[in-house]
Design an enzyme around this catalytic site. Structure first.
Site, PDB file in Angstrom:
ATOM      1  N   HIS A  19      30.950  35.167  25.489  1.00  0.00           N
ATOM      2  CA  HIS A  19      31.497  33.916  25.997  1.00  0.00           C
ATOM      3  C   HIS A  19      30.532  32.780  25.666  1.00  0.00           C
ATOM      4  O   HIS A  19      29.356  33.013  25.364  1.00  0.00           O
ATOM      5  CB  HIS A  19      31.758  34.030  27.502  1.00  0.00           C
ATOM      6  N   GLY A  35      38.701  34.509  21.059  1.00  0.00           N
ATOM      7  CA  GLY A  35      39.088  35.246  22.268  1.00  0.00           C
ATOM      8  C   GLY A  35      40.340  34.690  22.940  1.00  0.00           C
ATOM      9  O   GLY A  35      41.325  35.428  23.156  1.00  0.00           O
ATOM     10  N   ASP A  92      40.300  39.224  21.831  1.00  0.00           N
ATOM     11  CA  ASP A  92      39.950  40.373  22.689  1.00  0.00           C
ATOM     12  C   ASP A  92      41.015  41.467  22.538  1.00  0.00           C
ATOM     13  O   ASP A  92      40.703  42.657  22.517  1.00  0.00           O
ATOM     14  CB  ASP A  92      39.874  39.952  24.160  1.00  0.00           C
ATOM     15  N   ASP A 124      30.409  35.903  30.534  1.00  0.00           N
ATOM     16  CA  ASP A 124      29.875  34.883  31.432  1.00  0.00           C
ATOM     17  C   ASP A 124      30.499  35.126  32.805  1.00  0.00           C
ATOM     18  O   ASP A 124      31.681  34.840  33.003  1.00  0.00           O
ATOM     19  CB  ASP A 124      30.241  33.501  30.904  1.00  0.00           C
ATOM     20  N   HIS A 166      41.806  33.302  29.548  1.00  0.00           N
ATOM     21  CA  HIS A 166      42.401  34.541  29.056  1.00  0.00           C
ATOM     22  C   HIS A 166      41.827  35.762  29.789  1.00  0.00           C
ATOM     23  O   HIS A 166      41.668  36.835  29.210  1.00  0.00           O
ATOM     24  CB  HIS A 166      42.181  34.665  27.548  1.00  0.00           C
ATOM     25  N   ASP A 212      43.286  39.211  29.247  1.00  0.00           N
ATOM     26  CA  ASP A 212      42.928  39.884  27.987  1.00  0.00           C
ATOM     27  C   ASP A 212      41.562  40.566  28.115  1.00  0.00           C
ATOM     28  O   ASP A 212      41.336  41.659  27.578  1.00  0.00           O
ATOM     29  CB  ASP A 212      42.851  38.881  26.831  1.00  0.00           C
ATOM     30  N   ARG A 267      39.237  47.604  30.244  1.00  0.00           N
ATOM     31  CA  ARG A 267      39.989  48.799  30.661  1.00  0.00           C
ATOM     32  C   ARG A 267      40.162  49.788  29.500  1.00  0.00           C
ATOM     33  O   ARG A 267      39.951  50.990  29.670  1.00  0.00           O
ATOM     34  CB  ARG A 267      41.359  48.396  31.211  1.00  0.00           C
TER      35      ARG A 267
HETATM   36  O1  13P Z   1      36.514  34.457  24.601  1.00  0.00           O
HETATM   37  C1  13P Z   1      35.911  35.357  24.077  1.00  0.00           C
HETATM   38  C2  13P Z   1      35.935  36.703  24.636  1.00  0.00           C
HETATM   39  O2  13P Z   1      36.736  36.823  25.778  1.00  0.00           O
HETATM   40  C3  13P Z   1      35.130  35.137  22.854  1.00  0.00           C
HETATM   41  O3  13P Z   1      35.878  34.422  21.913  1.00  0.00           O
HETATM   42  P1  13P Z   1      35.151  33.579  20.789  1.00  0.00           P
HETATM   43  O4  13P Z   1      34.169  34.471  20.132  1.00  0.00           O
HETATM   44  O5  13P Z   1      36.230  33.138  19.861  1.00  0.00           O
HETATM   45  O6  13P Z   1      34.487  32.424  21.503  1.00  0.00           O
END
Ligand code: 13P
Length: 127
Positions: A8, A55, A60, A80, A87, A90, A96
């Site tokens: 994140h 992501g 993800d 984080d 999301h 996801d 999981r």
């Molecule tokens: O959001 C993410 C994982 O949940 C990471 O996505 P990015 O690597 O595109 O920032």
């Protein structure tokens, strides 16, 4: 052996530092990453990384699909824990499916070292 790297936004600097420190080990794997994480890692380290979608746009889930297909052997996902993510479903699904398939998963820097050490050992046939 295939390894996924994800972070994140707040954790991307940590993952970049980790990748710089452990570049020699990471180079032994076929690497994949979510979109922005992958680009940042490529720019910082020059590692060869297959980039999925970002992501929030489904990255993800794409990595989750690799795990469900048993084409991904480990995940380092620096989450984080202090920031809400749009999301989140996801992310939960990815965690999981790692548990469903007994896929090694590290969600912080301390466990990232442990998971990478283990996978490097497996790669070397030491286990
Ligand atoms: O959001 C993410 C994982 O949940 C990471 O996505 P990015 O690597 O595109 O920032």
């Amino acid at each position: 052996m295939r390894l996924a790297l994800i972070a994140h936004d707040e954790k991307k600097p940590d993952l970049i530092e980790f990748a710089e420190e452990r570049k020699d080990d990471l180079e032994q794997f076929e690497l994949m990453a979510t979109g922005t994480t992958g680009q940042r890692l490529i720019d910082a380290t020059g590692l060869d990384i297959e980039r999925k979608q970002s992501g929030p746009l489904g990255g993800d889930m794409q990595i989750g699909a690799e795990i469900a297909s048993e084409t991904c052997d480990g995940v380092i996902f620096l989450r984080d824990p202090l920031t809400a993510q749009p999301h989140e479903p996801d992310i939960t699904a990815l965690l999981r499916i790692c548990d469903v398939h007994q896929t090694p998963l590290a969600t912080n820097l301390a466990s990232a070292d442990a998971v990478l050490d283990e996978l490097v050992d497996q790669l070397a046939g030491r286990e």
